[in-house]
Design a protein around this motif. Sequence first.
Motif, mmCIF file in Angstrom:
data_model
loop_
_atom_site.group_PDB
_atom_site.id
_atom_site.type_symbol
_atom_site.label_atom_id
_atom_site.label_comp_id
_atom_site.label_asym_id
_atom_site.label_seq_id
_atom_site.Cartn_x
_atom_site.Cartn_y
_atom_site.Cartn_z
ATOM 1 N N THR A 5 -6.691 -3.080 -7.899
ATOM 2 C CA THR A 5 -5.528 -3.521 -8.647
ATOM 3 C C THR A 5 -4.735 -2.074 -8.513
ATOM 4 N N GLY A 6 -4.774 -1.540 -8.168
ATOM 5 C CA GLY A 6 -3.868 -0.784 -7.978
ATOM 6 C C GLY A 6 -3.538 0.570 -9.028
ATOM 7 N N CYS A 31 6.764 8.711 2.289
ATOM 8 C CA CYS A 31 7.031 7.302 1.881
ATOM 9 C C CYS A 31 8.724 6.915 2.064
ATOM 10 N N HIS A 32 8.937 8.443 2.235
ATOM 11 C CA HIS A 32 10.915 7.660 1.936
ATOM 12 C C HIS A 32 11.314 8.889 3.341
ATOM 13 N N LEU A 176 -3.379 8.172 -2.572
ATOM 14 C CA LEU A 176 -3.991 7.313 -1.330
ATOM 15 C C LEU A 176 -3.200 6.452 -0.641
ATOM 16 N N VAL A 178 -0.999 3.389 1.882
ATOM 17 C CA VAL A 178 -1.262 2.245 2.669
ATOM 18 C C VAL A 178 -2.743 2.539 3.665
HETATM 19 C C1 LIG Z 1 8.442 2.920 -4.773
HETATM 20 C C2 LIG Z 1 6.793 3.043 -3.469
HETATM 21 C C3 LIG Z 1 7.015 2.908 -1.887
HETATM 22 C C4 LIG Z 1 5.665 3.440 -1.347
HETATM 23 N N1 LIG Z 1 6.249 3.519 0.040
HETATM 24 C C5 LIG Z 1 4.767 4.123 0.920
HETATM 25 C C6 LIG Z 1 4.811 3.548 2.471
HETATM 26 O O1 LIG Z 1 5.816 3.766 2.641
HETATM 27 N N2 LIG Z 1 4.441 4.346 2.826
HETATM 28 C C7 LIG Z 1 2.633 4.263 2.497
HETATM 29 O O2 LIG Z 1 1.709 3.560 2.896
HETATM 30 N N3 LIG Z 1 2.470 4.105 0.678
HETATM 31 C C8 LIG Z 1 3.690 3.802 0.401
HETATM 32 N N4 LIG Z 1 3.312 3.234 -0.924
HETATM 33 C C9 LIG Z 1 2.529 3.667 -2.067
HETATM 34 C C10 LIG Z 1 1.204 2.550 -1.165
HETATM 35 O O3 LIG Z 1 2.955 1.438 -2.172
HETATM 36 C C11 LIG Z 1 0.297 2.436 -2.150
HETATM 37 O O4 LIG Z 1 -0.659 3.472 -1.724
HETATM 38 C C12 LIG Z 1 -0.557 0.851 -1.661
HETATM 39 O O5 LIG Z 1 -0.079 -0.179 -2.091
HETATM 40 C C13 LIG Z 1 -2.207 0.490 -2.717
HETATM 41 O O6 LIG Z 1 -2.321 -0.436 -2.233
HETATM 42 P P1 LIG Z 1 -3.915 -1.273 -3.421
HETATM 43 O O7 LIG Z 1 -4.387 -1.688 -2.720
HETATM 44 O O8 LIG Z 1 -4.808 0.355 -3.901
HETATM 45 O O9 LIG Z 1 -3.192 -1.178 -4.814
HETATM 46 P P2 LIG Z 1 -1.581 -1.844 -4.871
HETATM 47 O O10 LIG Z 1 -1.255 -2.500 -3.589
HETATM 48 O O11 LIG Z 1 -0.680 -1.317 -5.571
HETATM 49 O O12 LIG Z 1 -2.896 -3.639 -5.480
HETATM 50 C C14 LIG Z 1 -3.032 -4.001 -5.962
HETATM 51 C C15 LIG Z 1 -2.469 -5.523 -6.203
HETATM 52 O O13 LIG Z 1 -3.323 -5.594 -7.655
HETATM 53 C C16 LIG Z 1 -2.614 -6.655 -8.412
HETATM 54 N N5 LIG Z 1 -3.543 -6.510 -9.777
HETATM 55 C C17 LIG Z 1 -3.395 -5.516 -10.687
HETATM 56 N N6 LIG Z 1 -4.264 -5.377 -11.897
HETATM 57 C C18 LIG Z 1 -4.892 -6.856 -11.359
HETATM 58 C C19 LIG Z 1 -5.254 -8.124 -11.998
HETATM 59 N N7 LIG Z 1 -6.007 -7.540 -13.849
HETATM 60 N N8 LIG Z 1 -6.038 -9.244 -11.561
HETATM 61 C C20 LIG Z 1 -6.099 -9.492 -10.391
HETATM 62 N N9 LIG Z 1 -4.700 -8.004 -9.984
HETATM 63 C C21 LIG Z 1 -4.083 -7.348 -10.304
HETATM 64 C C22 LIG Z 1 -1.156 -5.676 -8.408
HETATM 65 O O14 LIG Z 1 -0.439 -7.329 -8.084
HETATM 66 C C23 LIG Z 1 -1.284 -5.533 -7.114
HETATM 67 O O15 LIG Z 1 -1.199 -6.662 -6.068
HETATM 68 C C24 LIG Z 1 4.451 3.183 -1.753
HETATM 69 C C25 LIG Z 1 4.772 3.031 -3.393
HETATM 70 C C26 LIG Z 1 5.818 3.105 -3.927
HETATM 71 C C27 LIG Z 1 5.408 3.008 -5.556
#
Ligand SMILES: Cc1cc2nc3c(=O)[nH]c(=O)nc-3n(C[C@H](O)[C@H](O)[C@H](O)COP(=O)(O)OP(=O)(O)OC[C@H]3O[C@@H](n4cnc5c(N)ncnc54)[C@H](O)[C@@H]3O)c2cc1C
Length: 307
Positions: A5-6, A31-32, A176, A178
């Motif tokens: 869920t991030g 990232c940027h 972590l 992506v």
């Molecule tokens: C502004 C910004 C820019 C970034 N740029 C980069 C980049 O250029 N390169 C890079 O590698 N990383 C980048 N990152 C970091 C990257 O986005 C994250 O590390 C990555 O997305 C983490 O993946 P995740 O699957 O753990 O979580 P997330 O991608 O956050 O996915 C979690 C998902 O779970 C869903 N969710 C939450 N709660 C619930 C629930 N109760 N029930 C069902 N679904 C739920 C959310 O809606 C979301 O879709 C950036 C982050 C930010 C904030």
Amino acid sequence: MLVATGLTDELPDIDGLAEHWGRGVIHCPFCHGFEIRDQRVVQVVTHPMGLHPAPVLAHLTDQLTVVLHGGVEVDEDALGALARAGVSVERAEVSRVVSGEGGELAAVVLGDGRELAADVVVVGPRFRARVDALSGLGLSATAHVSGAGEVLEVDPRGQTAAPGVFAAGNVTDPMLQVLTAAAQGSQVAVAIAFSLAEEDLRAPERRGGNEADWDRRYADEDHTWSGNPNGTLVAELDGMTPGRALDVGAGEGADALWLAEHGWQVSAGDQCALGRSGALVYGKVPTGRASMSGAVPSFRAAPSDGA
Ligand SMILES: Cc1cc2nc3c(=O)[nH]c(=O)nc-3n(C[C@H](O)[C@H](O)[C@H](O)COP(=O)(O)OP(=O)(O)OC[C@H]3O[C@@H](n4cnc5c(N)ncnc54)[C@H](O)[C@@H]3O)c2cc1C
């Protein structure tokens, strides 16, 4: 179950900041970094770990200003090294972030009224693992070692404190990105596959949930049931010529006892061990009239006439 869920980035409470999040306001030089190279970058430090990305930002641009917001205390040695390398340092409140005519980020306004022209603002959000949906499982977030927020704690296989619930990605570690989040997901999927295979392998050794529930229920009291036969059974069979009876799920055996006392030849079965011992407590079944079994008897052939 895999939790992925991030996290939620909690931004510092500074007027005008949130509108630019992800474009003019960023948190991660990796990232940027390419996009902000050689630009006017103002880094607003709001917690002791906030200075951490400054050396990388100084690599990306010669126009870096570090603002220590709200009297935050940082590693003075690290700050001194940045200052000697040409980074401007301000110890001041940031009162707001202002936009230009086209809506782009334009400047950071300090508490004393001075304006620092900026193309980009770097902040260190507090990372909050999204775990609210897991509270019913007794899971909650705990402090991350960096001090920059909270995470859902997992062991090296991704297992949380709740059996069968695994987690991967930013919910477990705000550092972590992506690729690494996805890679961790893949690793944890392997652990889950092993866990499920192991569970299936041991299924024959494990008692069913239903059986365990009944045992627990029987264990709570001396006798779960009244010891009287079921009223419907009595109403239907009273006066009928006795034959053979099969009592499936006999529990403590009151029905089997009544049937045996009324001349029936009873086969009674129950999967629940305590139910069976409860039946033995009654101990009044006329000799030779009933057999109790630890399992529900299975039919390999049709029962004989009269059964
Ligand atoms: C502004 C910004 C820019 C970034 N740029 C980069 C980049 O250029 N390169 C890079 O590698 N990383 C980048 N990152 C970091 C990257 O986005 C994250 O590390 C990555 O997305 C983490 O993946 P995740 O699957 O753990 O979580 P997330 O991608 O956050 O996915 C979690 C998902 O779970 C869903 N969710 C939450 N709660 C619930 C629930 N109760 N029930 C069902 N679904 C739920 C959310 O809606 C979301 O879709 C950036 C982050 C930010 C904030």
